[in-house]
Design a protein around this motif. Structure first.
Motif, short mmCIF file in Angstrom:
data_model
loop_
_atom_site.label_atom_id
_atom_site.label_comp_id
_atom_site.label_asym_id
_atom_site.label_seq_id
_atom_site.Cartn_x
_atom_site.Cartn_y
_atom_site.Cartn_z
N LEU A 8 0.83 -1.20 0.00
CA LEU A 8 0.00 0.00 0.00
C LEU A 8 0.86 1.26 0.00
O LEU A 8 0.56 2.22 -0.68
CB LEU A 8 -0.94 0.00 1.20
N ARG A 9 1.96 1.23 0.76
CA ARG A 9 2.87 2.39 0.77
C ARG A 9 3.43 2.60 -0.63
O ARG A 9 3.50 3.73 -1.11
CB ARG A 9 3.99 2.16 1.78
N ASP A 10 3.83 1.53 -1.29
CA ASP A 10 4.33 1.64 -2.66
C ASP A 10 3.27 2.21 -3.59
O ASP A 10 3.57 3.04 -4.46
CB ASP A 10 4.79 0.27 -3.19
N LEU A 11 2.02 1.77 -3.43
CA LEU A 11 0.93 2.24 -4.27
C LEU A 11 0.68 3.73 -4.04
O LEU A 11 0.50 4.49 -4.99
CB LEU A 11 -0.34 1.44 -4.01
N VAL A 12 0.69 4.15 -2.77
CA VAL A 12 0.51 5.57 -2.46
C VAL A 12 1.62 6.39 -3.10
O VAL A 12 1.37 7.43 -3.72
CB VAL A 12 0.49 5.78 -0.92
N ASP A 13 2.85 5.93 -2.97
CA ASP A 13 3.99 6.65 -3.56
C ASP A 13 3.87 6.70 -5.08
O ASP A 13 4.12 7.73 -5.70
CB ASP A 13 5.31 6.00 -3.16
N LEU A 14 3.47 5.59 -5.69
CA LEU A 14 3.36 5.50 -7.13
C LEU A 14 2.27 6.42 -7.68
O LEU A 14 2.46 7.12 -8.67
CB LEU A 14 3.07 4.05 -7.53
N LEU A 15 1.11 6.42 -7.01
CA LEU A 15 -0.04 7.18 -7.50
C LEU A 15 -0.10 8.59 -6.93
O LEU A 15 -0.86 9.42 -7.41
CB LEU A 15 -1.33 6.43 -7.20
N GLY A 16 0.68 8.84 -5.88
CA GLY A 16 0.71 10.18 -5.31
C GLY A 16 -0.58 10.58 -4.62
O GLY A 16 -0.95 11.75 -4.63
N ASP A 17 -1.27 9.62 -4.01
CA ASP A 17 -2.55 9.93 -3.36
C ASP A 17 -2.72 9.04 -2.13
O ASP A 17 -2.72 7.81 -2.24
CB ASP A 17 -3.69 9.69 -4.35
N GLU A 18 -2.87 9.67 -0.98
CA GLU A 18 -3.00 8.93 0.29
C GLU A 18 -4.29 8.11 0.38
O GLU A 18 -4.40 7.25 1.25
CB GLU A 18 -2.94 9.90 1.47
N LYS A 19 -5.26 8.35 -0.50
CA LYS A 19 -6.52 7.60 -0.40
C LYS A 19 -6.30 6.10 -0.55
O LYS A 19 -7.12 5.30 -0.13
CB LYS A 19 -7.54 8.09 -1.41
#
Length: 113
Positions: A95-106
């Motif tokens: 999830l942290r990787d996904l947040v970093d990749l997409l640039g959105d904390e949602k």
């Protein structure tokens, strides 16, 4: 090697190495459940196809809800706290990787950042 040792998980980042970010649509299931009409309209806009008329879409969603309803108004089975904690622990780095990749904390669910 065993078949399961050869399997390689594919992540959103892998797709973004091949396709530009503006060609990938990632949808949160919570959004689809909370506001399905807006979610489907956004998807149609992304795909550049005509939207379904709201009344037609509402009918389809109601039919889907009826088709997938549990008999006798039973509730979905309870998920053990231990299971939830185990899943959160397992998925936290992804999830942290996904947040970093997409640039959105949602995308970080309700986990501490």
């Amino acid at each position: 090697k065993q078949w399961y040792q050869r399997r390689v998980p594919i992540t959103p980042g892998d797709y973004m190495k091949v396709f530009p970010k503006n060609q990938i649509y990632i949808l949160q299931m919570e959004e689809r459940i909370r506001d399905p009409i807006t979610t489907y309209n956004n998807l149609c806009d992304f795909l550049e196809i005509p939207r379904f008329p709201d009344d037609e879409l509402q009918t389809i969603l109601e039919q889907h809800k009826i088709k997938n309803a549990m008999s006798n108004n039973k509730k979905l089975p309870y998920v053990l706290t231990e299971t939830t904690e185990l899943l959160e622990k397992f998925f936290k780095p992804y999830l942290r990787d996904l947040v970093d990749l997409l640039g959105d904390e949602k995308w970080y669910w309700n986990l501490p950042h």
